[in-house]
Design an enzyme around this catalytic site. Structure first.
Site, short mmCIF file in Angstrom:
data_model
loop_
_atom_site.label_atom_id
_atom_site.label_comp_id
_atom_site.label_asym_id
_atom_site.label_seq_id
_atom_site.Cartn_x
_atom_site.Cartn_y
_atom_site.Cartn_z
N GLU A 134 0.83 -1.22 0.00
CA GLU A 134 0.00 0.00 0.00
C GLU A 134 0.85 1.26 0.00
O GLU A 134 0.41 2.30 -0.45
CB GLU A 134 -0.94 0.01 1.22
CG GLU A 134 -2.31 -0.53 0.91
CD GLU A 134 -3.36 -0.21 1.99
OE1 GLU A 134 -2.99 0.03 3.16
OE2 GLU A 134 -4.55 -0.22 1.66
N HIS A 189 8.76 -26.47 -1.26
CA HIS A 189 8.21 -27.56 -2.07
C HIS A 189 7.17 -27.05 -3.07
O HIS A 189 6.44 -27.84 -3.65
CB HIS A 189 7.60 -28.62 -1.16
CG HIS A 189 8.61 -29.18 -0.21
ND1 HIS A 189 9.36 -30.30 -0.48
CD2 HIS A 189 9.03 -28.74 1.00
CE1 HIS A 189 10.19 -30.53 0.52
NE2 HIS A 189 10.01 -29.59 1.43
N LYS A 212 -13.36 0.24 -4.30
CA LYS A 212 -14.40 0.62 -3.31
C LYS A 212 -15.49 1.42 -3.99
O LYS A 212 -16.69 1.19 -3.76
CB LYS A 212 -13.78 1.46 -2.20
CG LYS A 212 -13.02 0.67 -1.15
CD LYS A 212 -12.73 1.60 0.02
CE LYS A 212 -11.74 1.01 0.97
NZ LYS A 212 -11.24 1.99 1.94
#
Ligand code: PA5
Length: 422
Positions: free
Chosen positions: A277, A298, A410
């Site tokens: 951010e 892995h 948003k």
């Protein structure tokens, strides 16, 4: 104090480029050490005594002690910077047997919320809603659901005694608390969520979980005293932030933070949020990712060792032995006798050393060494990365304290859900 080591067989950047880069950008470190006037509304964390002074710690400890006396379960409602720091410490080192911390407000999926509600059955419950503006959907809706749950279970008056909110003074959350008799503690107006580890936001839930917040704040304060007053050449944050930008300018797109302690799982999330951010803007910034080793050797391990060279790696190395299991001989032949008598701690360390050596052949590797995973060193890590992030953002040339990109989704979501401005 935290130390930085560099293992860079590809560019030898620490020797060949870092000294001149640091010399050239010394002024930026000095600016960050002093703190800039233009960011004064975001720099409340810079001086830890402002939001994590003795009086605040006393108050938090006293509130937490009251909650711990009654609560079996404490639900931390918050998203992003409003819960990541607390969760990273609680999930890593909270002592067993105290108040259990559960999480809500970080998702809109009904499945985890239903699971939390189920786990609250037969427990004495308190909730803490943490929200800077109280406009974010996830904590807003979760708070409503949990508030209604408390009222149904305890009645309005008793429910009110079990709700504590952390919000900015004068916000709609503050008003809601005044109108309904909920306890309220301040969310610093001059700190953005992701920099709030050392304030009411991070410290209250940690204290409820039984973490020694006094020691954690001391770690942050010691780191502050070191980073804000040490010269550029010996300043670990300057070295780290400079190397990040040197590697970025060479075309590396990702920084991989990894460690051999799965306890750090939630700390990675905190770190990822802080850097993503803060730096991911104006078409710039390293994409922060994490590697939970040895498990992810892995899976991610294949790509790290052999895939496109898009990342450099930063290991967190915990130096002191904190746990131990000695592997005993066994009369069943399973092919693992070469481990007889060895301590798993040392086996894990051997895996770490081997991984760093192998990765070092393919990508630049940095190591941040800390002595232990305890509250004091978490405090050091919080301040170290916050300061480094501010500095690194300045070296990159972006504003490390805003997050305009988050608003885009948003706005579309609020429109789709029919939210009207209040
Ligand atoms: O760092 C930030 O500012 C954000 O990640 C916020 O912490 C996050 O969006 C939550 O915001 P709020 O506390 O207002 O709900």
């Amino acid at each position: 104090m935290l130390k930085l080591k560099v293992n860079d067989e590809i560019f030898d950047a620490a020797e060949k480029e870092l000294p001149s880069y640091i010399k050239k950008h010394m002024q930026i470190l000095q600016t960050v050490q002093a703190g800039e006037e233009c960011y004064k509304d975001s720099l409340g964390w810079h001086d830890t005594s402002i939001w994590a002074g003795d009086e605040t710690i006393d108050k938090i400890e006293s509130i937490a002690a009251g909650i711990r006396k009654i609560a079996d379960a404490f639900v931390l409602i918050g998203v992003g910077g409003s819960n990541n720091a607390a969760r990273s410490v609680i999930e890593a080192i909270s002592p067993d047997g105290g108040t259990e911390i559960l999480y809500a407000g970080n998702t809109i999926s009904p499945n985890p919320i239903n699971k939390v509600l189920k786990r609250l059955e037969c427990k004495e419950v308190y909730i803490n809603c943490v929200a800077k503006n109280f406009e974010t959907l996830e904590p807003g809706v979760s708070f409503r659901i949990l508030r209604q749950y408390l009222v149904n279970r305890y009645g309005k008056e008793e429910a009110a005694k079990r709700i504590i909110c952390t919000g900015t003074i004068g916000s709609s959350l503050d008003k809601l608390c005044i109108n309904n008799g909920y306890a309220f503690v301040p969310f610093p107006t001059d700190i953005g969520g992701r920099y709030t580890a050392l304030s009411y936001v991070g410290l209250l839930p940690m204290a409820v979980a039984g973490i020694d917040i006094r020691s954690l704040v001391k770690g942050g304060k010691d780191m502050e005293n070191y980073l804000r007053y040490s010269a550029a050449e010996e300043n670990t944050a300057m070295q780290y932030a400079s190397l990040r930008n040197i590697y970025f300018s060479k075309g590396y797109k990702l920084e991989l933070l990894s460690a051999f302690e799965p306890q750090l799982r939630w700390f990675y999330k905190w770190w990822e949020q802080l850097f993503a951010e803060s730096e991911g803007k104006d078409g710039l910034g390293l994409f922060p990712v994490s590697g939970e080793f040895s498990e992810e050797l892995h899976s991610l391990g294949q790509y790290i060792q052999d895939g496109s060279p898009i990342m450099f790696e930063t290991f967190i190395d915990v130096k002191e032995k904190q746990d131990s299991i000695v592997i005993k001989p066994d009369n069943i032949l399973d092919g693992f006798d070469y481990l007889n008598g060895k301590d798993l701690w040392d086996v894990n360390r051997a895996a770490f050393e081997a991984t760093r050596a192998a990765h070092g052949k393919k990508l630049p590797c940095l190591t941040l060494e800390i002595d232990r995973l305890d509250p004091y060193h978490f405090g050091q890590l919080f301040y170290f990365f916050q300061f480094s992030c501010y500095l690194s953002g300045k070296l990159l040339g972006i504003n490390p304290f805003n997050q305009p990109g988050v608003e885009a989704y948003k706005n579309c979501m609020f429109e789709a859900l029919g939210k009207t401005k209040i």
